[in-house]
Scaffold this motif. Structure first.
Motif, PDB file in Angstrom:
ATOM      1  N   GLY A  76     -94.052  50.654 -14.407  1.00  0.00           N
ATOM      2  CA  GLY A  76     -93.253  51.321 -13.394  1.00  0.00           C
ATOM      3  C   GLY A  76     -93.920  51.478 -12.042  1.00  0.00           C
ATOM      4  O   GLY A  76     -93.267  51.742 -11.051  1.00  0.00           O
ATOM      5  N   ARG A  77     -95.234  51.310 -12.013  1.00  0.00           N
ATOM      6  CA  ARG A  77     -95.939  51.392 -10.722  1.00  0.00           C
ATOM      7  C   ARG A  77     -96.460  50.016 -10.337  1.00  0.00           C
ATOM      8  O   ARG A  77     -96.969  49.293 -11.171  1.00  0.00           O
ATOM      9  CB  ARG A  77     -97.116  52.368 -10.837  1.00  0.00           C
ATOM     10  CG  ARG A  77     -96.680  53.812 -10.750  1.00  0.00           C
ATOM     11  CD  ARG A  77     -97.137  54.433  -9.440  1.00  0.00           C
ATOM     12  NE  ARG A  77     -96.293  55.563  -9.097  1.00  0.00           N
ATOM     13  CZ  ARG A  77     -96.656  56.505  -8.230  1.00  0.00           C
ATOM     14  NH1 ARG A  77     -97.827  56.446  -7.639  1.00  0.00           N
ATOM     15  NH2 ARG A  77     -95.836  57.480  -7.922  1.00  0.00           N
ATOM     16  N   THR A  78     -96.364  49.686  -9.071  1.00  0.00           N
ATOM     17  CA  THR A  78     -96.745  48.340  -8.664  1.00  0.00           C
ATOM     18  C   THR A  78     -98.109  48.270  -8.025  1.00  0.00           C
ATOM     19  O   THR A  78     -98.637  47.191  -7.799  1.00  0.00           O
ATOM     20  CB  THR A  78     -95.738  47.769  -7.654  1.00  0.00           C
ATOM     21  OG1 THR A  78     -95.720  48.625  -6.507  1.00  0.00           O
ATOM     22  CG2 THR A  78     -94.357  47.703  -8.254  1.00  0.00           C
ATOM     23  N   ALA A  79     -98.671  49.413  -7.695  1.00  0.00           N
ATOM     24  CA  ALA A  79     -99.960  49.419  -7.002  1.00  0.00           C
ATOM     25  C   ALA A  79     -99.914  48.535  -5.765  1.00  0.00           C
ATOM     26  O   ALA A  79    -100.827  47.752  -5.496  1.00  0.00           O
ATOM     27  CB  ALA A  79    -101.101  48.995  -7.928  1.00  0.00           C
ATOM     28  N   ASP A 136     -94.765  50.939  -4.158  1.00  0.00           N
ATOM     29  CA  ASP A 136     -94.878  52.376  -4.394  1.00  0.00           C
ATOM     30  C   ASP A 136     -94.576  53.156  -3.119  1.00  0.00           C
ATOM     31  O   ASP A 136     -94.096  54.283  -3.170  1.00  0.00           O
ATOM     32  CB  ASP A 136     -96.290  52.722  -4.872  1.00  0.00           C
ATOM     33  CG  ASP A 136     -96.595  52.083  -6.221  1.00  0.00           C
ATOM     34  OD1 ASP A 136     -95.646  51.839  -6.980  1.00  0.00           O
ATOM     35  OD2 ASP A 136     -97.780  51.820  -6.499  1.00  0.00           O
ATOM     36  N   GLY A 137     -94.896  52.552  -1.983  1.00  0.00           N
ATOM     37  CA  GLY A 137     -94.670  53.250  -0.732  1.00  0.00           C
ATOM     38  C   GLY A 137     -94.473  52.287   0.418  1.00  0.00           C
ATOM     39  O   GLY A 137     -94.754  51.094   0.305  1.00  0.00           O
ATOM     40  N   LEU A 138     -94.005  52.828   1.524  1.00  0.00           N
ATOM     41  CA  LEU A 138     -93.707  52.002   2.685  1.00  0.00           C
ATOM     42  C   LEU A 138     -94.308  52.621   3.944  1.00  0.00           C
ATOM     43  O   LEU A 138     -94.211  53.841   4.141  1.00  0.00           O
ATOM     44  CB  LEU A 138     -92.198  51.927   2.907  1.00  0.00           C
ATOM     45  CG  LEU A 138     -91.380  50.913   2.125  1.00  0.00           C
ATOM     46  CD1 LEU A 138     -89.901  51.153   2.389  1.00  0.00           C
ATOM     47  CD2 LEU A 138     -91.773  49.508   2.545  1.00  0.00           C
ATOM     48  N   ALA A 155     -84.955  58.874  -1.694  1.00  0.00           N
ATOM     49  CA  ALA A 155     -84.539  59.793  -2.749  1.00  0.00           C
ATOM     50  C   ALA A 155     -84.978  59.284  -4.113  1.00  0.00           C
ATOM     51  O   ALA A 155     -85.285  60.057  -5.015  1.00  0.00           O
ATOM     52  CB  ALA A 155     -83.027  59.962  -2.715  1.00  0.00           C
ATOM     53  N   ALA A 156     -85.014  57.970  -4.257  1.00  0.00           N
ATOM     54  CA  ALA A 156     -85.395  57.384  -5.542  1.00  0.00           C
ATOM     55  C   ALA A 156     -86.902  57.398  -5.743  1.00  0.00           C
ATOM     56  O   ALA A 156     -87.394  56.981  -6.780  1.00  0.00           O
ATOM     57  CB  ALA A 156     -84.864  55.960  -5.650  1.00  0.00           C
ATOM     58  N   GLY A 157     -87.631  57.834  -4.746  1.00  0.00           N
ATOM     59  CA  GLY A 157     -89.060  58.010  -4.953  1.00  0.00           C
ATOM     60  C   GLY A 157     -89.960  57.057  -4.188  1.00  0.00           C
ATOM     61  O   GLY A 157     -91.172  57.034  -4.409  1.00  0.00           O
ATOM     62  N   VAL A 158     -89.406  56.246  -3.282  1.00  0.00           N
ATOM     63  CA  VAL A 158     -90.255  55.370  -2.470  1.00  0.00           C
ATOM     64  C   VAL A 158     -90.816  56.192  -1.312  1.00  0.00           C
ATOM     65  O   VAL A 158     -90.093  56.508  -0.369  1.00  0.00           O
ATOM     66  CB  VAL A 158     -89.469  54.169  -1.922  1.00  0.00           C
ATOM     67  CG1 VAL A 158     -90.381  53.256  -1.136  1.00  0.00           C
ATOM     68  CG2 VAL A 158     -88.793  53.410  -3.049  1.00  0.00           C
TER      69      VAL A 158
ATOM     70  N   TYR B  17     -86.542  62.185 -11.283  1.00  0.00           N
ATOM     71  CA  TYR B  17     -86.894  61.764  -9.930  1.00  0.00           C
ATOM     72  C   TYR B  17     -87.784  60.534 -10.042  1.00  0.00           C
ATOM     73  O   TYR B  17     -88.727  60.483 -10.812  1.00  0.00           O
ATOM     74  CB  TYR B  17     -87.644  62.892  -9.235  1.00  0.00           C
ATOM     75  CG  TYR B  17     -88.105  62.549  -7.851  1.00  0.00           C
ATOM     76  CD1 TYR B  17     -87.218  62.598  -6.787  1.00  0.00           C
ATOM     77  CD2 TYR B  17     -89.410  62.170  -7.615  1.00  0.00           C
ATOM     78  CE1 TYR B  17     -87.639  62.289  -5.513  1.00  0.00           C
ATOM     79  CE2 TYR B  17     -89.842  61.852  -6.342  1.00  0.00           C
ATOM     80  CZ  TYR B  17     -88.952  61.914  -5.294  1.00  0.00           C
ATOM     81  OH  TYR B  17     -89.376  61.597  -4.028  1.00  0.00           O
ATOM     82  N   GLY B  18     -87.483  59.518  -9.286  1.00  0.00           N
ATOM     83  CA  GLY B  18     -88.310  58.321  -9.332  1.00  0.00           C
ATOM     84  C   GLY B  18     -87.780  57.276 -10.292  1.00  0.00           C
ATOM     85  O   GLY B  18     -88.273  56.177 -10.342  1.00  0.00           O
ATOM     86  N   THR B  19     -86.752  57.624 -11.071  1.00  0.00           N
ATOM     87  CA  THR B  19     -86.163  56.644 -11.969  1.00  0.00           C
ATOM     88  C   THR B  19     -84.919  56.079 -11.298  1.00  0.00           C
ATOM     89  O   THR B  19     -84.056  56.827 -10.848  1.00  0.00           O
ATOM     90  CB  THR B  19     -85.778  57.297 -13.299  1.00  0.00           C
ATOM     91  OG1 THR B  19     -86.953  57.819 -13.892  1.00  0.00           O
ATOM     92  CG2 THR B  19     -85.154  56.295 -14.220  1.00  0.00           C
TER      93      THR B  19
END
Lengths: 354, 354
Positions: A76-79, A136-138, A155-158, B17-19
């Motif tokens: 679930g995490r892309t690093a 994971d982030g932008l 909202a989805a966590g990015v 959250y995050g899913t």
DNA sequence: TAGCCTCTGGACAACGTTGTCAGCGGCAGG
DNA sequence: CCTGCCGCTGACAACGTTGTCCAGAGGCTA
């Protein structure tokens, strides 16, 4: 079709070209279970040294390399984080990008970046492509003025941090330089050296920094009770042709300017060229540029600038991003970094005519 | 733990959250099958307009975005290429990187890049991380001199093109500038203007381009029957302190140089500074730099350079990469791009003492 | 009206990895 | 000698997508 592709003669390890060995292959070769290979690859405990050795041998023999796409899908995490900027070739963004990369590296993340070329559609396309990759982030240097399309992603966590310019129409973290204050200081500096007819050449008015610098320019002029002639001010694309035309217009206006304030490094460089090319009897024109640039101090006259630290901008944004990724909550931050006036000569020239 | 996280009150759409929603969620909401959603998302034919509309509505309502990790896992192609260079903040690599990005974009691929900081270990770490991500291809500006570690990857189908410097100890595609010829031309130019004592300040000798430029320098000197004093030549890191020391040594040698040839843009910039700072009675020293740089023409004297086109280098490499990805076979290519001497003044200064 | 064909939609497996869980020895303690 | 525990190992499901294949509906022809 794929089955007819020529393969190596060895039937037991026959693989199509381009197909890589998987943990299953390694497990088969080492005579162990799939999960044991996974344990070895990830350095998890609970594997006998002997077993580990056999697995390692199989790995090197087959040239196995873990498929991170599968890993990402599972974990679930892309690093990895995405960076969207205007143009990697611009000397302002190179150091910024590098700084973001270093912070990412310190957190074990890779950097995927893209240039928007100052096109809002392209920015959106890039950002959404990065979201589809599940970065994971932008870190975004906005080209457009409306980022509502990002709201579902955030909202989805990015985690998302804007740099250099704030987000449009959504509330989000942002790290920016004090464009207004820097511009006001620059123009005040020129006024302090006796100038009364000062021009401003800036980037496109839709760009937040350009608008802020214009505001700073106007504030300084108004503060000194000086009028602003429309012929002195020009905002638009920073291609040399347009900037040349605008600079020439200001210099040859009915009331010609005695000093110019250039809104960013691209503009400054072109203005330096224009001033250098003026025929001999032309009076010297003062210049202050926003953004420092390499060799500014070796030109003659050396160019006075309002410096902002691009690397610091990137570092601050990336730090904030990773703090968010580590779970830091709270309202969106707006960080404003100060600018610094560096007098070098070109801004200290006296007005050529009273 | 995850179940105790506070979620939205709406039970029917409650998600942690995050899913993010998946195609399954979209299918459920639209009342269609999973594959139908896939068809709509990918624009495949065979879906009634009415069904498509329902699916689209569900997509926007849920904020669905396809997970490219899963797609990549399934399809085997990542539509991304990796670029490993020395330092994104170096004005030479910015345009190169941008050019690679543009070509990638034209082929629908994203660019993932990383800076090796001229550290071979870091280069390898980066390259292997990119391979684990299963990038379709790699563009590498080598920091190290041994790329045998890449052989299994290339054999497994990762198209790889080296730029600026060739690969070490493996046979691979490479796109480079004519460093030897450019350096020889530069030094010949100085010799043609009467110089006999010419220094060379270059990058670390382990770097291919640095070695080639040294070779070009020596060839030109030898061709003119001129001796080379050890005090005139220095190769090493390009940090300003070292370059300053080396330049000073050459200028203050027992037989001082009357001209300097600088091996790359970082060196040139520092040499320009050193020359500009020399106290007044010092005789002018001629200079030619390898690599063009912004504002070189506006310094006094304007700096004569051997220009190489960084963007063209990147474009050519990326084109070659995508040709390989499209199936072009054959032996590894070595493309050598020409350099161009641009006389501007600093290289045409006569020697100050016979 | 039967039979066939086309068109739409869905069930299912697979991609390569990791988390869960259960099994199998061996060993110590009762 | 039996019980319980621990250390090591492997079977299996799941992540979210796409490709394959099949079923059912509806229209057309004979």
């Amino acid at each position: 079709m794929t089955d007819t592709a020529p393969g190596p003669a060895d039937r037991t390890t026959a693989r199509r070209y381009g197909t890589r060995p998987t943990m299953k292959d390694v497990a088969a070769r080492a005579g162990v279970g799939l999960k044991t290979v996974s344990r070895v690859v990830n350095g998890e405990p609970g594997v006998t040294p002997d077993t580990e050795r056999r697995v390692q041998e199989a790995i090197t023999a087959l040239g196995f390399r873990r498929n991170d796409s599968a890993r990402i899908l599972r974990k679930g995490r892309t690093a990895s984080i995405g960076l969207v900027l205007e143009d990697l070739a611009d000397p302002f963004y190179g150091p910024l990008s590098r700084a973001v990369e270093e912070v990412a590296r310190a957190h074990g993340a890779l950097l995927i970046n893209g240039s928007s070329a100052e096109d809002p559609d392209r920015e959106q396309e890039l950002v959404l492509a990065l979201c589809a990759r599940r970065v994971d982030g932008l870190v975004v240097i906005p080209a457009g003025g409306d980022h509502r399309y990002l709201a579902p992603e955030i909202a989805a966590g990015v985690a998302t941090v804007f740099v250099d310019r704030p987000a449009g129409r959504i509330d989000a973290d942002a790290v920016v330089s004090d464009s207004f204050g820097g511009a006001r200081d620059a123009v005040a500096h020129l006024i302090a050296h006796g100038h009364r007819r000062i021009g401003f050449l800036g980037d496109q008015p839709g760009i937040h920094t350009a608008a802020e610098r214009l505001r700073g320019y106007r504030a300084a002029m108004a503060g000194a009770g000086l009028p602003v002639d429309d012929a002195w001010v020009s905002l638009g694309p920073t291609d040399p042709a347009r900037v040349r035309a605008a600079a020439t217009a200001a210099l040859e206006a009915a009331e010609p300017v005695t000093a110019l304030f250039a809104g960013n490094n691209r503009v400054t460089v072109t203005v330096v060229r224009v001033l250098a090319e003026r025929p001999a009897p032309a009076p010297p024109v003062a210049l202050v540029g926003f953004d420092d640039f390499e060799l500014a101090d070796l030109l003659s006259p050396a160019v006075t600038v309002v410096a902002q630290d691009a690397a610091q901008l990137g570092r601050t944004a990336a730090d904030l991003l990773f703090r968010r990724l580590d779970g830091a909550g709270g309202e969106p931050h707006r960080v404003v970094l100060p600018t610094r006036l560096i007098p070098r000569g070109s801004g200290e020239l006296p007005p050529s005519a009273p």
